[in-house]
Design a protein around this motif. Structure first.
Motif, mmCIF file in Angstrom:
data_model
loop_
_atom_site.group_PDB
_atom_site.id
_atom_site.type_symbol
_atom_site.label_atom_id
_atom_site.label_comp_id
_atom_site.label_asym_id
_atom_site.label_seq_id
_atom_site.Cartn_x
_atom_site.Cartn_y
_atom_site.Cartn_z
ATOM 1 N N ILE A 37 0.840 -1.207 0.000
ATOM 2 C CA ILE A 37 0.000 0.000 0.000
ATOM 3 C C ILE A 37 0.870 1.251 0.000
ATOM 4 C CG2 ILE A 37 -1.662 1.321 1.367
ATOM 5 C CD1 ILE A 37 -2.845 -1.326 2.308
ATOM 6 N N PHE A 38 1.953 1.229 0.783
ATOM 7 C CA PHE A 38 2.858 2.384 0.844
ATOM 8 C C PHE A 38 3.524 2.624 -0.513
ATOM 9 C CE2 PHE A 38 7.017 4.314 2.042
ATOM 10 C CZ PHE A 38 6.524 5.490 2.583
ATOM 11 N N ILE A 39 3.918 1.537 -1.191
ATOM 12 C CA ILE A 39 4.528 1.677 -2.517
ATOM 13 C C ILE A 39 3.511 2.240 -3.511
ATOM 14 C CG2 ILE A 39 5.516 0.386 -4.447
ATOM 15 C CD1 ILE A 39 6.731 -1.522 -2.399
ATOM 16 N N LEU A 40 2.289 1.740 -3.469
ATOM 17 C CA LEU A 40 1.243 2.268 -4.350
ATOM 18 C C LEU A 40 0.943 3.725 -4.031
ATOM 19 C CD1 LEU A 40 -1.231 -0.770 -4.467
ATOM 20 C CD2 LEU A 40 0.328 0.002 -6.276
ATOM 21 N N THR A 395 5.393 9.927 5.026
ATOM 22 C CA THR A 395 6.787 9.714 4.641
ATOM 23 C C THR A 395 7.745 10.225 5.710
ATOM 24 O OG1 THR A 395 6.124 9.941 2.323
ATOM 25 C CG2 THR A 395 8.478 10.065 2.816
ATOM 26 N N SER A 396 7.427 11.359 6.317
ATOM 27 C CA SER A 396 8.285 11.889 7.383
ATOM 28 C C SER A 396 8.342 10.921 8.556
ATOM 29 C CB SER A 396 7.768 13.256 7.851
ATOM 30 O OG SER A 396 7.737 14.178 6.784
ATOM 31 N N LEU A 439 10.441 -3.385 6.341
ATOM 32 C CA LEU A 439 9.963 -2.096 5.833
ATOM 33 C C LEU A 439 8.446 -1.985 5.968
ATOM 34 C CD1 LEU A 439 12.060 -1.372 2.607
ATOM 35 C CD2 LEU A 439 12.110 -0.160 4.789
ATOM 36 N N GLY A 440 7.746 -3.113 5.858
ATOM 37 C CA GLY A 440 6.293 -3.094 6.034
ATOM 38 C C GLY A 440 5.892 -2.686 7.434
ATOM 39 N N SER A 441 6.625 -3.187 8.443
ATOM 40 C CA SER A 441 6.324 -2.813 9.831
ATOM 41 C C SER A 441 6.601 -1.336 10.071
ATOM 42 C CB SER A 441 7.167 -3.668 10.785
ATOM 43 O OG SER A 441 6.845 -5.042 10.644
ATOM 44 N N ALA A 446 4.360 4.076 10.928
ATOM 45 C CA ALA A 446 4.250 5.462 10.469
ATOM 46 C C ALA A 446 2.816 5.806 10.094
ATOM 47 C CB ALA A 446 5.180 5.680 9.273
ATOM 48 N N PHE A 447 2.092 4.838 9.521
ATOM 49 C CA PHE A 447 0.703 5.080 9.136
ATOM 50 C C PHE A 447 -0.187 5.280 10.359
ATOM 51 C CE2 PHE A 447 -3.544 3.454 7.891
ATOM 52 C CZ PHE A 447 -3.851 4.407 6.936
#
Length: 651
Positions: A37-40, A395-396, A439-441, A446-447
């Motif tokens: 989802i983050f990549i999309l 992203t921050s 990276l997913g975690s 962050a989300f």
């Protein structure tokens, strides 16, 4: 093999303890759906960037634009509109925007000119003379210089005289005398023109740049000294801070009660002598009574906390020493905030540039009434604004979370190593572990922060608008403030939980939800330990930052006072102090993260080992000594209320 572990209710498996000795054993990719989802999401960010650059013109915000859709100081050949004159002109060398009638800047014609008028022009002949002498035509582009005085071009040139002498402000020609535009602006410009405050401040910075560089290096030295003091003299510093806090709280409370008693005594004397009492004296008596009661309650709470935590202070000292050993073994941990800062600055730079293009991604339309080009917002841009804002926050927080996971992974690898002398490139291994597995975690954590921070920002914006509007509802303002405060507290709690969750991710290799659950129960089961670390430990580190800043500022003041050529030496001192605090924060914030990570590693070590030959502790001799002295109490605390389904203190 990577497994999309994203469940919040996973049960501990039997291989968890084995992972403590090998950070790569049985480790799989976590939270893959969130990473996808983050990549999309970032694919959408890239689409917005391409759209903004292709439809916008960021230079319009810098140099401005004229009334015909041309950007100043730029070749606008690609912006020409069919059947519309004066568009698509080459304005290279014309960076300033001139208003034909400065008193109506939003309605009058705007032109790009070579130079703002540096004299006061009284008539149309003066406009022509200025154009001939300076090469800057203040009339429309279709009016040649030799035709300026013709009556047919009267509407295309300045009609209101005099045309005031102007200064360029952000590439806009603004009259030097602003009395016609408002007294406040006039006072501001008069102050700036007379005092030249900014010029003097800049000259001071230029004259003292060598000393400022040396003071920044001195701040670096002070920060290193502070780290060494905390490492080698932690026990002394901790107890000194506690002693100062106790004495200061008792002295402050006593002073408030003494002041209250003195006011009561004076009032009683006035009553005895039948002197009328002033209302302010009665209010002062009530105020100091309230202050004294509040101070007394806070002092009692502080003393009770210190009394309860007195046995936990030893853990703070032990972890301080342990953190010092960790940083000595992996000194590159101290520069991690620098890389994070550089990444954040690079991202912010990109975000602001795209924002500038996005804000100018407008549709140009010809206005038949005014003959000007009007800009209307693109129908999709309003949605892109929100998307771009979410991208900033997510992203921050992702970049900051990457640093936290790298630091936690490095600490966990170092802590759970039997032979720490054989470790090499621990940070590289931690970064590799994060990139290939977690990276997913990081994106998930962050989300979670984004979900809290975005509503808080929206409520703050609404509150600001509501407060500035006339006849605002006080009840609504109060409710908004309460919601903002609650969301702020929730954000702080989640950030603290996330940081500890990343440590569990680094130790066990579990998903974010599973790690956060374990971190939460660990914190609850070890509340006194966590309170000791986060109250005493963080307070000491904060004082360390202030100490570095104050020491650097004091040296700067003494040094700059000897330089008689400086006008405002407070300006370079202030900048040096800001840099000194940033340097100290870079060093000591890592110390803080290392200590928090060590606390969870310490609890995991106590839960899984008992100090016997078969199950020795991973802790160093210093920390092991503390464990041996309090092992019975610690085991009771960490193994309390265990059930078959959950083990609250076990990681």
């Amino acid at each position: 093999m990577c497994a999309g572990d994203c469940c919040c209710c996973d049960q501990p498996d039997s291989s968890e303890k084995a992972r403590l000795t090998n950070s790569s054993e049985n480790r799989g990719c976590t939270d893959i759906p969130v990473l996808l989802i983050f990549i999309l999401f970032w694919a959408g960010m890239i689409y917005i960037a391409v759209f903004s650059v292709s439809h916008g013109d960021a230079f319009r915000l810098v140099y401005g634009y004229d009334s015909f859709g041309n950007t100043c100081d730029e070749d606008n050949a690609d912006k020409a509109m069919e059947n519309v004159s004066l568009t698509g002109l080459n304005h290279k060398g014309k960076p300033y925007v001139f208003f034909l009638d400065i008193r109506k800047p939003l309605e009058t014609t705007m032109l790009c000119v070579t130079k703002c008028p540096d004299i006061e022009i009284d008539n149309i002949n003066g406009v022509q003379e200025f154009a001939i002498k300076e090469g800057s035509n203040l009339c429309r582009y279709d009016v040649p210089i030799d035709k300026i005085t013709d009556d047919a071009n009267k509407d295309k040139c300045p009609q209101v005289f005099p045309v005031w002498k102007s200064d360029d402000l952000l590439f806009r020609c603004v009259p030097s005398k602003l009395t016609v535009l408002g007294d406040k602006l006039a006072v501001l410009f008069e102050f700036l023109n007379k005092s030249d405050t900014f010029q003097k401040a800049l000259s001071d910075l230029y004259a003292s740049w060598k000393e400022m560089i040396l003071l920044c290096l001195l701040a670096l030295v002070f920060a290193i000294i502070m780290v060494l003091l905390i490492r080698f003299m932690a026990s002394i510093i901790v107890y000194v801070i506690l002693g100062v806090a106790i004495v200061a709280s008792l002295a402050g409370t006593g002073f408030l009660w003494w002041t209250y008693a003195d006011i009561v005594s004076d009032l009683n004397d006035d009553i005895m002598h039948k002197i009328p009492l002033l209302d302010i004296e009665v209010r002062a008596k009530t105020a100091f009574l309230v202050y004294s009661i509040i101070a007394s309650v806070l002092t009692v709470i502080l003393l009770l906390i210190i009394l309860v935590m007195r046995k936990r202070v030893g853990l703070v000292v032990a972890l301080f020493y342990e953190a010092g050993d960790c940083l000595s073994a992996v000194p590159l941990l101290l520069v991690q905030p620098l890389w994070t800062f550089l990444l954040l600055m690079a991202f912010f730079f990109y975000w602001v540039i795209i924002l500038a293009y996005l804000s100018t991604s407008e549709i140009r339309e010809y206005n038949n009434v005014t003959g000007h080009i009007d800009y209307t917002e693109h129908e999709t841009v309003s949605y892109f604004w929100w998307y771009h804002l979410i991208g900033l926050i997510w992203t921050s927080e992702f970049i900051i979370a990457c640093q936290q996971l790298v630091v936690s992974g490095t600490v966990a690898t170092w802590y759970f190593s039997r032979n720490r002398n054989d470790l090499s490139c621990t940070i590289c291994k931690s970064m590799k572990m994060m990139i290939f597995y977690h990276l997913g975690s990081v994106a998930f954590g962050a989300f979670v922060i984004t979900l809290v921070k975005l509503p808080r920002m929206i409520l703050m914006y609404i509150h600001k608008k509501l407060k500035s509007s006339a006849g605002s509802n006080k009840c609504a303002e109060y409710c908004l403030k309460c919601c903002i405060c609650c969301l702020c507290c929730l954000e702080k709690c989640l950030k603290f939980l996330n940081q500890n969750a990343y440590t569990v991710v680094a130790i066990n290799g579990t998903s974010f939800c599973t790690s956060a659950r374990k971190a939460f129960f660990t914190i609850i089961s070890n509340a006194l330990r966590v309170a000791a670390i986060n109250s005493v430990g963080d307070f000491i580190l904060f004082l360390g930052k202030i100490g570095v800043t104050a020491a650097t500022g004091a040296v700067g003041i003494v040094w700059f006072k000897t330089k008689s050529e400086l006008h405002f030496y407070a300006v370079p001192v202030l900048l040096v102090c800001v840099f000194a605090y940033f340097v100290a924060h870079c060093f000591l914030s890592v110390y803080e993260m290392v200590i928090d990570a060590l606390l969870l590693c310490f609890v995991a070590d106590v839960d899984d080992n008992d100090g016997t030959d078969g199950r020795p502790y991973y802790a160093s001799d210093k920390l092991r000594k503390y464990i041996e002295e309090t092992s019975t109490e610690l085991n009771l605390l960490t193994r309390k209320d265990k059930t078959e389904e959950t083990e609250p203190a076990q990681i």
